[in-house]
Design an enzyme around this catalytic site. Sequence first.
Site, short mmCIF file in Angstrom:
data_model
loop_
_atom_site.label_atom_id
_atom_site.label_comp_id
_atom_site.label_asym_id
_atom_site.label_seq_id
_atom_site.Cartn_x
_atom_site.Cartn_y
_atom_site.Cartn_z
N GLU A 43 -4.95 -4.70 10.74
CA GLU A 43 -3.95 -3.70 11.17
C GLU A 43 -4.17 -3.21 12.47
O GLU A 43 -4.91 -1.91 12.36
CB GLU A 43 -3.81 -2.75 10.05
CG GLU A 43 -3.74 -3.52 8.72
CD GLU A 43 -3.16 -2.54 7.60
OE1 GLU A 43 -2.06 -2.54 7.02
OE2 GLU A 43 -3.95 -1.51 7.18
N HIS A 70 -9.28 1.26 5.22
CA HIS A 70 -7.94 1.50 5.95
C HIS A 70 -8.38 2.27 7.07
O HIS A 70 -8.98 3.18 6.95
CB HIS A 70 -6.97 1.99 5.00
CG HIS A 70 -5.57 2.02 5.38
ND1 HIS A 70 -5.08 2.87 6.35
CD2 HIS A 70 -4.61 1.24 5.35
CE1 HIS A 70 -3.79 2.81 6.78
NE2 HIS A 70 -3.52 1.69 6.23
N SER A 126 3.86 -1.87 10.24
CA SER A 126 5.17 -2.07 10.55
C SER A 126 5.93 -3.49 9.80
O SER A 126 6.91 -3.93 10.80
CB SER A 126 5.81 -1.86 11.77
OG SER A 126 5.52 -0.22 12.07
N LYS A 165 0.10 4.42 -0.21
CA LYS A 165 -0.77 5.42 0.22
C LYS A 165 -0.38 6.69 -0.72
O LYS A 165 -0.16 6.53 -1.89
CB LYS A 165 -0.01 5.75 1.83
CG LYS A 165 -0.41 4.40 2.68
CD LYS A 165 -0.01 4.82 3.98
CE LYS A 165 0.19 3.44 4.55
NZ LYS A 165 0.22 3.53 6.19
N ASN A 182 0.90 -1.15 -0.02
CA ASN A 182 -0.09 -0.04 -0.01
C ASN A 182 0.93 1.22 -0.06
O ASN A 182 1.44 1.60 0.99
CB ASN A 182 -0.80 -0.02 1.17
CG ASN A 182 -1.67 1.47 1.37
OD1 ASN A 182 -1.81 2.07 0.56
ND2 ASN A 182 -2.24 1.14 2.73
N GLY A 210 2.89 2.40 10.66
CA GLY A 210 3.94 3.38 10.59
C GLY A 210 4.72 3.73 11.62
O GLY A 210 5.42 4.79 11.83
N GLU A 241 -6.77 5.06 7.96
CA GLU A 241 -6.52 6.36 7.63
C GLU A 241 -7.65 6.82 6.91
O GLU A 241 -8.19 7.86 7.19
CB GLU A 241 -5.46 6.42 6.68
CG GLU A 241 -3.76 6.25 7.44
CD GLU A 241 -2.63 5.59 6.95
OE1 GLU A 241 -2.60 5.62 5.59
OE2 GLU A 241 -1.88 5.41 7.39
P1 PGA Z 1 3.30 0.26 7.58
O1 PGA Z 1 1.78 0.50 6.87
O2 PGA Z 1 3.72 -1.00 6.86
O3 PGA Z 1 4.08 1.44 7.17
O4 PGA Z 1 3.18 0.17 8.99
C1 PGA Z 1 0.89 -0.51 6.82
C2 PGA Z 1 -0.45 -0.14 6.23
O5 PGA Z 1 -1.04 1.11 6.73
O6 PGA Z 1 -1.18 -0.68 5.58
#
Ligand code: PGA
Length: 256
Positions: free
Chosen positions: A167, A95, A212, A12, A10, A173, A97
């Site tokens: 997640e 997601h 992560s 983003k 992903n 992140g 976000e």
């Molecule tokens: P990350 O993000 O691997 O940077 O923690 C995962 C995600 O938001 O799908």
Amino acid sequence: MKREMIIAGNWKSNGTLALRAEINNLLNDTNIEQGITVVVCPPVTLLEGMISDNKNPSISFGGQNLAEYGQGAYTGEVHAQMLRDIGANYVIIGHSERREYFSEKAEILAIKMLKAIDAGLKPIFCIGEPESIRENGEQNQYIESQIEEIIAITGIDVWAESILAYEPIWAIGTGKTASLDQVQEMHAHIRDTFSKHSDTIAALLPILYGGSVNQNNAAQLFTAVDVDGALIGGASLKQDQFAAIISAANAEANSN
Ligand code: PGA
């Protein structure tokens, strides 16, 4: 029962034409074992170009979002058939976000899921608890509610065509990955929750872990029986790291 393994990236709101070319080159030269699908979800500006330049049949592509509407006067929106039209096969929905910054709730997410399925896109549906819920030990109940509220609207059948990504928000992140035990326990709980609706769908549902995931923890995470791959943010933007995670999936596929 052997489930498909999915390694999804992903991107983003990241990525340029230069990164697109770099990752296309990497993926065209990457060996991917049978039973593994790599899904790249770049921003929509890069999606069509990446699909056109891809030469590796084990790689698929997806959107990071889709409109809750169809064709028409919805300025700025990209609907499900538009993603299919350029050759995408997947789409990320729900997601954390999107839930947080765009206030997307179960009602909207369910509409998006149904639109995706109707157009022939596989949803990668995300769920996950915030840190405060985990600290209070209420994560199982929280995750169960997230699953029940969406199934209450979509029904169970569409989940035969879908992928779930767990997640935990505190791991996205942050560099704080959930432990192997935390991940396996939650994935088993997710499968149990689905099995209250359908044992068959629960047994076949690919459940990805996200938060992560990197080249150092991927191999261990893939050993968990209910982990069927990963949804990767930051590390999917780095050629060497994404390649190392794909190698870890290959190694896991070969060890079975
Ligand atoms: P990350 O993000 O691997 O940077 O923690 C995962 C995600 O938001 O799908």
